[in-house]
Motif scaffolding. Structure first.
Motif, PDB file in Angstrom:
ATOM      1  N   GLU A   1     -35.511   0.666  20.123  1.00 47.00           N
ATOM      2  CA  GLU A   1     -36.660   0.667  21.019  1.00 47.00           C
ATOM      3  C   GLU A   1     -37.971   0.458  20.264  1.00 47.00           C
ATOM      4  OE1 GLU A   1     -36.467   4.321  23.162  1.00 47.00           O
ATOM      5  OE2 GLU A   1     -34.661   3.771  24.277  1.00 47.00           O
ATOM      6  N   THR A   2     -37.878   0.247  18.962  1.00 49.85           N
ATOM      7  CA  THR A   2     -39.064   0.042  18.135  1.00 49.85           C
ATOM      8  C   THR A   2     -39.683  -1.323  18.412  1.00 49.85           C
ATOM      9  OG1 THR A   2     -38.186   1.462  16.383  1.00 49.85           O
ATOM     10  CG2 THR A   2     -39.912  -0.095  15.763  1.00 49.85           C
ATOM     11  N   ASP A   3     -41.004  -1.383  18.437  1.00 45.50           N
ATOM     12  CA  ASP A   3     -41.701  -2.655  18.635  1.00 45.50           C
ATOM     13  C   ASP A   3     -41.394  -3.624  17.505  1.00 45.50           C
ATOM     14  OD1 ASP A   3     -42.982  -1.924  20.991  1.00 45.50           O
ATOM     15  OD2 ASP A   3     -44.750  -1.145  19.953  1.00 45.50           O
ATOM     16  N   SER A   4     -41.381  -4.916  17.827  1.00 48.45           N
ATOM     17  CA  SER A   4     -41.200  -5.942  16.807  1.00 48.45           C
ATOM     18  C   SER A   4     -42.452  -6.008  15.936  1.00 48.45           C
ATOM     19  CB  SER A   4     -40.965  -7.305  17.470  1.00 48.45           C
ATOM     20  OG  SER A   4     -42.171  -7.770  18.057  1.00 48.45           O
ATOM     21  N   PRO A   5     -42.359  -6.651  14.762  1.00 44.91           N
ATOM     22  CA  PRO A   5     -43.548  -6.799  13.906  1.00 44.91           C
ATOM     23  C   PRO A   5     -44.731  -7.460  14.613  1.00 44.91           C
ATOM     24  CG  PRO A   5     -41.586  -7.275  12.639  1.00 44.91           C
ATOM     25  CD  PRO A   5     -41.141  -7.098  14.067  1.00 44.91           C
ATOM     26  N   MET A   6     -44.462  -8.451  15.465  1.00 46.25           N
ATOM     27  CA  MET A   6     -45.554  -9.108  16.190  1.00 46.25           C
ATOM     28  C   MET A   6     -46.287  -8.113  17.072  1.00 46.25           C
ATOM     29  SD  MET A   6     -45.480 -12.288  18.942  1.00 46.25           S
ATOM     30  CE  MET A   6     -44.797 -11.323  20.314  1.00 46.25           C
TER      31      MET A   6
ATOM     32  N   ILE B   1     -47.720  -6.656   7.833  1.00 45.52           N
ATOM     33  CA  ILE B   1     -48.202  -5.293   8.085  1.00 45.52           C
ATOM     34  C   ILE B   1     -47.413  -4.683   9.241  1.00 45.52           C
ATOM     35  CG2 ILE B   1     -50.162  -3.941   8.930  1.00 45.52           C
ATOM     36  CD1 ILE B   1     -52.009  -5.832   7.521  1.00 45.52           C
ATOM     37  N   GLY B   2     -47.256  -5.473  10.307  1.00 45.28           N
ATOM     38  CA  GLY B   2     -46.474  -5.013  11.451  1.00 45.28           C
ATOM     39  C   GLY B   2     -45.019  -4.791  11.084  1.00 45.28           C
ATOM     40  N   ALA B   3     -44.504  -5.627  10.168  1.00 45.07           N
ATOM     41  CA  ALA B   3     -43.115  -5.463   9.714  1.00 45.07           C
ATOM     42  C   ALA B   3     -42.955  -4.133   8.984  1.00 45.07           C
ATOM     43  CB  ALA B   3     -42.725  -6.627   8.809  1.00 45.07           C
ATOM     44  N   ASP B   4     -43.961  -3.759   8.194  1.00 41.36           N
ATOM     45  CA  ASP B   4     -43.920  -2.459   7.526  1.00 41.36           C
ATOM     46  C   ASP B   4     -43.912  -1.317   8.533  1.00 41.36           C
ATOM     47  OD1 ASP B   4     -43.835  -3.374   4.904  1.00 41.36           O
ATOM     48  OD2 ASP B   4     -46.016  -3.429   4.688  1.00 41.36           O
ATOM     49  N   ILE B   5     -44.755  -1.454   9.565  1.00 39.22           N
ATOM     50  CA  ILE B   5     -44.792  -0.437  10.624  1.00 39.22           C
ATOM     51  C   ILE B   5     -43.444  -0.363  11.333  1.00 39.22           C
ATOM     52  CG2 ILE B   5     -45.860   0.204  12.820  1.00 39.22           C
ATOM     53  CD1 ILE B   5     -48.426  -1.183  11.806  1.00 39.22           C
ATOM     54  N   THR B   6     -42.901  -1.534  11.655  1.00 37.62           N
ATOM     55  CA  THR B   6     -41.606  -1.593  12.333  1.00 37.62           C
ATOM     56  C   THR B   6     -40.503  -0.969  11.486  1.00 37.62           C
ATOM     57  OG1 THR B   6     -42.174  -3.573  13.609  1.00 37.62           O
ATOM     58  CG2 THR B   6     -39.838  -3.167  13.232  1.00 37.62           C
ATOM     59  N   ALA B   7     -40.489  -1.273  10.187  1.00 34.47           N
ATOM     60  CA  ALA B   7     -39.450  -0.749   9.298  1.00 34.47           C
ATOM     61  C   ALA B   7     -39.467   0.775   9.274  1.00 34.47           C
ATOM     62  CB  ALA B   7     -39.631  -1.303   7.887  1.00 34.47           C
ATOM     63  N   VAL B   8     -40.648   1.362   9.196  1.00 31.43           N
ATOM     64  CA  VAL B   8     -40.761   2.823   9.153  1.00 31.43           C
ATOM     65  C   VAL B   8     -40.317   3.438  10.480  1.00 31.43           C
ATOM     66  CG1 VAL B   8     -42.360   4.758   8.949  1.00 31.43           C
ATOM     67  CG2 VAL B   8     -42.578   2.804   7.420  1.00 31.43           C
ATOM     68  N   LYS B   9     -40.805   2.885  11.588  1.00 35.05           N
ATOM     69  CA  LYS B   9     -40.457   3.450  12.896  1.00 35.05           C
ATOM     70  C   LYS B   9     -38.977   3.242  13.220  1.00 35.05           C
ATOM     71  CE  LYS B   9     -45.060   3.284  14.964  1.00 35.05           C
ATOM     72  NZ  LYS B   9     -45.891   2.792  16.091  1.00 35.05           N
ATOM     73  N   GLU B  10     -38.457   2.076  12.857  1.00 38.02           N
ATOM     74  CA  GLU B  10     -37.036   1.818  13.136  1.00 38.02           C
ATOM     75  C   GLU B  10     -36.151   2.689  12.262  1.00 38.02           C
ATOM     76  OE1 GLU B  10     -36.039  -1.917  14.938  1.00 38.02           O
ATOM     77  OE2 GLU B  10     -34.754  -2.359  13.215  1.00 38.02           O
ATOM     78  N   ALA B  11     -36.581   2.944  11.031  1.00 36.53           N
ATOM     79  CA  ALA B  11     -35.815   3.830  10.143  1.00 36.53           C
ATOM     80  C   ALA B  11     -35.779   5.244  10.715  1.00 36.53           C
ATOM     81  CB  ALA B  11     -36.444   3.829   8.753  1.00 36.53           C
ATOM     82  N   LYS B  12     -36.915   5.723  11.200  1.00 40.55           N
ATOM     83  CA  LYS B  12     -36.955   7.062  11.806  1.00 40.55           C
ATOM     84  C   LYS B  12     -36.088   7.120  13.060  1.00 40.55           C
ATOM     85  CE  LYS B  12     -41.558   8.287  10.055  1.00 40.55           C
ATOM     86  NZ  LYS B  12     -42.980   8.566  10.409  1.00 40.55           N
ATOM     87  N   GLU B  13     -36.125   6.048  13.846  1.00 43.46           N
ATOM     88  CA  GLU B  13     -35.294   5.999  15.055  1.00 43.46           C
ATOM     89  C   GLU B  13     -33.815   6.023  14.693  1.00 43.46           C
ATOM     90  OE1 GLU B  13     -34.522   3.129  18.992  1.00 43.46           O
ATOM     91  OE2 GLU B  13     -35.894   2.479  17.396  1.00 43.46           O
ATOM     92  N   TYR B  14     -33.475   5.280  13.636  1.00 46.52           N
ATOM     93  CA  TYR B  14     -32.077   5.250  13.192  1.00 46.52           C
ATOM     94  C   TYR B  14     -31.612   6.646  12.775  1.00 46.52           C
ATOM     95  CZ  TYR B  14     -28.020   4.342  10.230  1.00 46.52           C
ATOM     96  OH  TYR B  14     -26.765   4.375   9.666  1.00 46.52           O
ATOM     97  N   ILE B  15     -32.420   7.335  11.962  1.00 46.28           N
ATOM     98  CA  ILE B  15     -32.055   8.674  11.485  1.00 46.28           C
ATOM     99  C   ILE B  15     -31.872   9.628  12.654  1.00 46.28           C
ATOM    100  CG2 ILE B  15     -32.930  10.677  10.198  1.00 46.28           C
ATOM    101  CD1 ILE B  15     -34.275   8.683   8.279  1.00 46.28           C
ATOM    102  N   GLU B  16     -32.709   9.480  13.676  1.00 53.85           N
ATOM    103  CA  GLU B  16     -32.638  10.358  14.852  1.00 53.85           C
ATOM    104  C   GLU B  16     -31.416  10.076  15.726  1.00 53.85           C
ATOM    105  OE1 GLU B  16     -35.077  10.889  19.059  1.00 53.85           O
ATOM    106  OE2 GLU B  16     -36.152  10.141  17.294  1.00 53.85           O
ATOM    107  N   LYS B  17     -31.051   8.800  15.865  1.00 53.21           N
ATOM    108  CA  LYS B  17     -30.016   8.434  16.842  1.00 53.21           C
ATOM    109  C   LYS B  17     -28.609   8.258  16.279  1.00 53.21           C
ATOM    110  CE  LYS B  17     -33.048   6.099  20.187  1.00 53.21           C
ATOM    111  NZ  LYS B  17     -33.348   4.810  20.878  1.00 53.21           N
ATOM    112  N   VAL B  18     -28.498   7.773  15.046  1.00 54.65           N
ATOM    113  CA  VAL B  18     -27.178   7.424  14.497  1.00 54.65           C
ATOM    114  C   VAL B  18     -26.779   8.426  13.413  1.00 54.65           C
ATOM    115  CG1 VAL B  18     -25.823   5.618  13.376  1.00 54.65           C
ATOM    116  CG2 VAL B  18     -27.671   4.986  14.940  1.00 54.65           C
TER     117      VAL B  18
ATOM    118  N   SER C   1     -31.170  -4.178  15.465  1.00 50.26           N
ATOM    119  CA  SER C   1     -32.574  -4.493  15.244  1.00 50.26           C
ATOM    120  C   SER C   1     -33.204  -4.941  16.555  1.00 50.26           C
ATOM    121  CB  SER C   1     -32.702  -5.593  14.189  1.00 50.26           C
ATOM    122  OG  SER C   1     -32.020  -6.767  14.617  1.00 50.26           O
ATOM    123  N   SER C   2     -34.538  -5.014  16.567  1.00 53.44           N
ATOM    124  CA  SER C   2     -35.238  -5.395  17.803  1.00 53.44           C
ATOM    125  C   SER C   2     -36.317  -6.447  17.565  1.00 53.44           C
ATOM    126  CB  SER C   2     -35.892  -4.153  18.435  1.00 53.44           C
ATOM    127  OG  SER C   2     -36.832  -3.575  17.539  1.00 53.44           O
TER     128      SER C   2
END
Length: 484
Positions: free
Chosen positions: A309-314, A260-277, A286-287
């Motif tokens: 800067e996205t939180d890890s799944p844990m 569940i946390g991995a799903d949250i991380t994937a979405v937030k990290e994807a949004k961060e990627y789109i914003e920064k790169v 990855s983080s």
């Protein structure tokens, strides 16, 4: 993971501590471990006194205390005092380190005492002479350049490194003046490679297994946060339903998939990627692997800004649980020792971390075995992508698909596993020598499936996790938001 005598000793200590804690007799019976784990005949060391000294070190580490503690006092502190977060997670057991020979170059019996004397002629310090018709290296003169080894026509000169030194890709282990191993905890990322490499078990990790059991026995609301790589750890025939049943029987109030946390991380990290790169930076890493993150931030500071800067799944799962029940005691259960360091840094959301090995010992201490549990139905809470995080390039696959679902594009991704490969990849990417826009780094050579806290063969767990993830829905759920 290979079940060596070292691993057996470690598990025996953890199991005995668990059993005594479950039975409320830890302080009264901790000294019994000295007789129960080892008999009166020395099996591994020079004498029974040496073995007992080493065993006391192991008990202190398993209790999360200093190795110099009296084990009864250590038990009292563990039962009644908070975790000693000032103590390093990975440490050298002073009584166990065997003071391995540290001469880097050694002349073997293969030496044919030839008359060409290439080893002598090429030594820049004249450190080699003939003694009784055999080459001899003067350690006071040798600068360990290796030229003698290179030129010997018989290959009679070998290079020797301590297993712990050789296993550390970051140079965090050195040899002290007493010839014992010394860990530089500023460089150490708690990957656990040295612990697994030492053939004497002289390096170990500190544990919170007693504190977790105590929290359960105190009727606290203890929640198990289970990493996806638990699937297959205890055998291909053990189902997730049986694992869930065993954890509930042990007293965990709830079991939550870290997928569940991995799903949250994937979405937030994807949004961060789109914003920064590439608007703000040329690539992003990855983080989710704490050992990889610490490697970059401490040893490649020029690339620290590229770490997500996205939180890890844990951490994401911990926040998910704490947001619903702030009083919950969260216990992450996974394959990683470095997660214990990450938990210390995020103690507001993660209370304790247990490895798969520690969990097995904790359950066996209460005579709970996965195979004995009913094969009940277990509803997967995470998506296929979230459960696939521990697989090779699993994070990359999840971020890739999620970026695409959000209308973006990962131009070029790169996957690196093993700290040496991770370090080179990040350095090359930062220097412009490696063309990538997203870099996933995993400290363990075979990824999370082969972490230092595992109990199963990573090839088996890979098959099991693939099957488990394939049966999960493709949809990601993140606190009510959906990405299809």
């Amino acid at each position: 993971m290979e079940l060596t005598a070292v691993a057996q000793l470690r598990r025996m200590v953890l199991e005995h501590l668990s059993r005594y804690t479950w039975n409320d007799v830890l302080i009264d019976h901790v000294y019994d471990i000295l007789q129960e784990v080892q008999d009166d005949t020395p099996r591994y060391r020079c004498c029974v006194y040496k073995e007992r000294a080493v065993l006391k070190n192991r008990i202190d580490m398993a209790l999360g205390q200093e190795c110099k503690e009296n084990i009864i006092e250590a038990s009292k502190k563990t039962m009644h005092e908070p975790e000693r977060k000032d103590l390093p997670l990975i440490d050298v057991l002073p009584a166990a380190c065997d003071q391995c020979p540290i001469d880097a170059y050694y002349v073997t019996d293969v030496c044919r005492h030839c008359i060409a004397h290439k080893c002598m002629n090429n030594c820049p310090k004249k450190a080699i002479s003939l003694v009784q018709d055999r080459a001899f290296i003067d350690r006071n003169k040798c600068i360990e350049c290796g030229k003698c080894k290179q030129v010997c026509p018989y290959g009679a000169i070998i290079e020797i490194h301590r297993p712990c030194v050789r296993a550390c890709a970051l140079g965090a282990i050195s040899i002290g003046s007493d010839r014992k191993a010394v860990i530089d905890h500023e460089k150490c990322v708690a990957c656990g490679a040295c612990r697994n490499a030492c053939p004497f078990g002289a390096i170990d990790e500190r544990s919170n297994i007693v504190r977790v059991i105590t929290a359960i026995k105190d009727n606290r609301h203890v929640v198990a946060l289970v990493a996806p790589s638990i699937v297959g750890q205890y055998g291909l025939k053990i189902t997730m339903g049986q694992i869930y049943s065993a954890l509930k029987k042990a007293g965990f109030a709830d079991v939550v998939e870290v997928g569940i946390g991995a799903d949250i991380t994937a979405v937030k990290e994807a949004k961060e990627y789109i914003e920064k790169v590439p608007a703000e930076q040329k690539f992003m890493t990855s983080s989710c692997c704490p050992a990889f993150v610490k490697l970059v931030k401490t040893q490649i500071p020029q690339a620290a800004a590229y770490v997500s800067e996205t939180d890890s799944p844990m951490i994401s799962t911990g926040r998910y649980v704490k947001s619903r029940k702030p009083s919950a005691i969260t216990v992450f259960i996974g394959p990683c020792i470095a997660k214990k360091n990450e938990a210390r840094e995020h103690s507001d959301v993660i209370d304790y971390v247990l490895t798969f090995e520690e969990l097995q010992c904790m359950l066996e201490g209460r005579d709970i075995r996965f195979a004995d549990q009913p094969v009940g139905a277990y509803e997967r809470e995470a998506s296929k992508l979230g459960l696939g995080f521990p697989l090779t390039a699993g994070v990359t696959a999840a971020v890739n698909d999620t970026v695409a679902a959000l209308g973006g594009n990962v131009r070029l991704a790169h996957y690196a596993s093993g700290l040496d490969n991770c370090k080179k990849s990040v350095e090359d990417a930062a220097a412009g020598k490696l063309d990538c826009s997203y870099l996933e780094g995993m400290a363990c050579p075979n990824g999370c499936l082969d972490g230092p806290g595992t109990v199963g063969d990573f090839r088996v767990t890979k098959v099991a996790l693939n099957r488990y993830a394939e049966a999960a829905p493709n949809q990601q759920t993140t606190d009510g938001d959906h990405v299809k």
